[in-house]
Design an enzyme around this catalytic site. Sequence first.
Site, PDB file in Angstrom:
ATOM      1  N   GLN A 129      65.815   3.459  59.706  1.00 14.52           N
ATOM      2  CA  GLN A 129      65.251   2.520  60.565  1.00 14.52           C
ATOM      3  C   GLN A 129      66.191   1.223  61.350  1.00 14.52           C
ATOM      4  O   GLN A 129      66.627   1.064  61.222  1.00 14.52           O
ATOM      5  CB  GLN A 129      65.062   1.393  58.955  1.00 14.52           C
ATOM      6  CG  GLN A 129      63.925   0.186  59.041  1.00 14.52           C
ATOM      7  CD  GLN A 129      62.635   0.564  59.345  1.00 14.52           C
ATOM      8  OE1 GLN A 129      61.655   1.385  58.930  1.00 14.52           O
ATOM      9  NE2 GLN A 129      61.737  -0.157  59.993  1.00 14.52           N
ATOM     10  N   ASP A 153      60.734  11.074  61.998  1.00  9.51           N
ATOM     11  CA  ASP A 153      60.093  10.092  63.104  1.00  9.51           C
ATOM     12  C   ASP A 153      60.251  10.014  64.785  1.00  9.51           C
ATOM     13  O   ASP A 153      59.870   9.121  65.782  1.00  9.51           O
ATOM     14  CB  ASP A 153      61.478   8.940  63.409  1.00  9.51           C
ATOM     15  CG  ASP A 153      61.261   6.931  62.595  1.00  9.51           C
ATOM     16  OD1 ASP A 153      60.244   6.940  62.565  1.00  9.51           O
ATOM     17  OD2 ASP A 153      62.353   6.616  63.057  1.00  9.51           O
ATOM     18  N   LYS A 196      57.479   2.895  52.562  1.00  4.79           N
ATOM     19  CA  LYS A 196      57.489   3.876  52.810  1.00  4.79           C
ATOM     20  C   LYS A 196      57.884   4.703  51.403  1.00  4.79           C
ATOM     21  O   LYS A 196      57.384   5.581  51.591  1.00  4.79           O
ATOM     22  CB  LYS A 196      58.575   4.375  53.486  1.00  4.79           C
ATOM     23  CG  LYS A 196      58.164   3.709  55.149  1.00  4.79           C
ATOM     24  CD  LYS A 196      59.556   3.714  56.535  1.00  4.79           C
ATOM     25  CE  LYS A 196      58.630   3.133  57.334  1.00  4.79           C
ATOM     26  NZ  LYS A 196      59.779   2.694  58.443  1.00  4.79           N
TER      27      LYS A 196
HETATM   28  N1  GUN Z   1      61.539  -0.090  62.802  1.00  3.13           N
HETATM   29  C1  GUN Z   1      60.074  -0.583  63.122  1.00  3.13           C
HETATM   30  N2  GUN Z   1      58.791   0.665  63.326  1.00  3.13           N
HETATM   31  C2  GUN Z   1      60.002   1.609  63.211  1.00  3.13           C
HETATM   32  C3  GUN Z   1      59.179   2.965  63.165  1.00  3.13           C
HETATM   33  O1  GUN Z   1      58.094   3.788  63.013  1.00  3.13           O
HETATM   34  N3  GUN Z   1      60.482   4.098  62.832  1.00  3.13           N
HETATM   35  C4  GUN Z   1      61.828   3.685  62.577  1.00  3.13           C
HETATM   36  N4  GUN Z   1      62.630   4.297  62.704  1.00  3.13           N
HETATM   37  N5  GUN Z   1      61.555   2.133  62.861  1.00  3.13           N
HETATM   38  C5  GUN Z   1      60.647   0.873  62.790  1.00  3.13           C
END
Ligand code: GUN
Length: 286
Positions: A95, A118, A51
């Site tokens: 995350q 998110d 990311k």
């Molecule tokens: N863990 C796996 N996919 C995601 C996501 O799209 N956002 C977040 N915050 N954690 C994740």
Amino acid sequence: MAAIRMDGNALRDEVVAGLAQRIEELGSPDICLATLLVGDDGPSQRYVNSKHKKAAEAGMVSRHESLPASATQAEVETVVRSLALDDSVHGILVQLPLPDGLDPEPVLDLIPAEKDVDGLTERSMGRLVRGRPGLVSCTPLGVMRLLEKYDVPISGRRAVVVGRSTLVGLPLSLLLNRKGTDATVTMAHSRTADMAGVVREADIVIAAAGQARMITADMVKPGAAVIDVGVSRTEAGIVGDVDFEPVAEVAGWITPMPGGTGPMTIASLLENTLTAAALQGVVTLT
Ligand code: GUN
């Protein structure tokens, strides 16, 4: 018939290049994505790293906070509160999953709606349910972009979403169903009777249950679009929810795993970060 492979890496690169150009045209303002990782789970670390890497390619700045797996609920919430108050931070991503013993719900709800890149807070989810503008969670948004890019017909078609998580299945079913998109959506899950029969009805199959290779070729209607969102760690490595090779012989479109929906999650995250910066008045989008 061999299905069309939906190339998430290529579309992500296109989206990131488009963002880089737009941000440059906006005068290269500092648009900042902040991530918080709690614990030292290897795959989560890799997701977060990619990311940041892609944020830099898009011309954004990013900031990373990490806490040990032993962090308390209060310590996690303190970090998120300070990111929420920091005017130099425009998007916040915590995350998931958090380590055992930590409750994600109160943590997520500390993120202001305009920084919720998110789309997982109650306010963002509520806006999606009510059909109001807001930030939408990244994987569902990325899936919709892939369907659009490959001209998969959606309006009036039957979509089956397997898995009802708040991260993917639930918001994606709302996006597919909403006015202007107009699929007829069925949500299937671990308690669904006759899963094979339900999936076989679908023109669009979204496999988001986290069950390794559960969607087999005999379950797929010929010509259907099959989107794999599942990630399972098995002894054979990381596999998706779709039994890829045999299903590719039956389907009309298919996403590979890796290289399908995963990269699109990152593309959508960065698009959301630009939108979040606009919501905070940092840039004006036309
Ligand atoms: N863990 C796996 N996919 C995601 C996501 O799209 N956002 C977040 N915050 N954690 C994740």
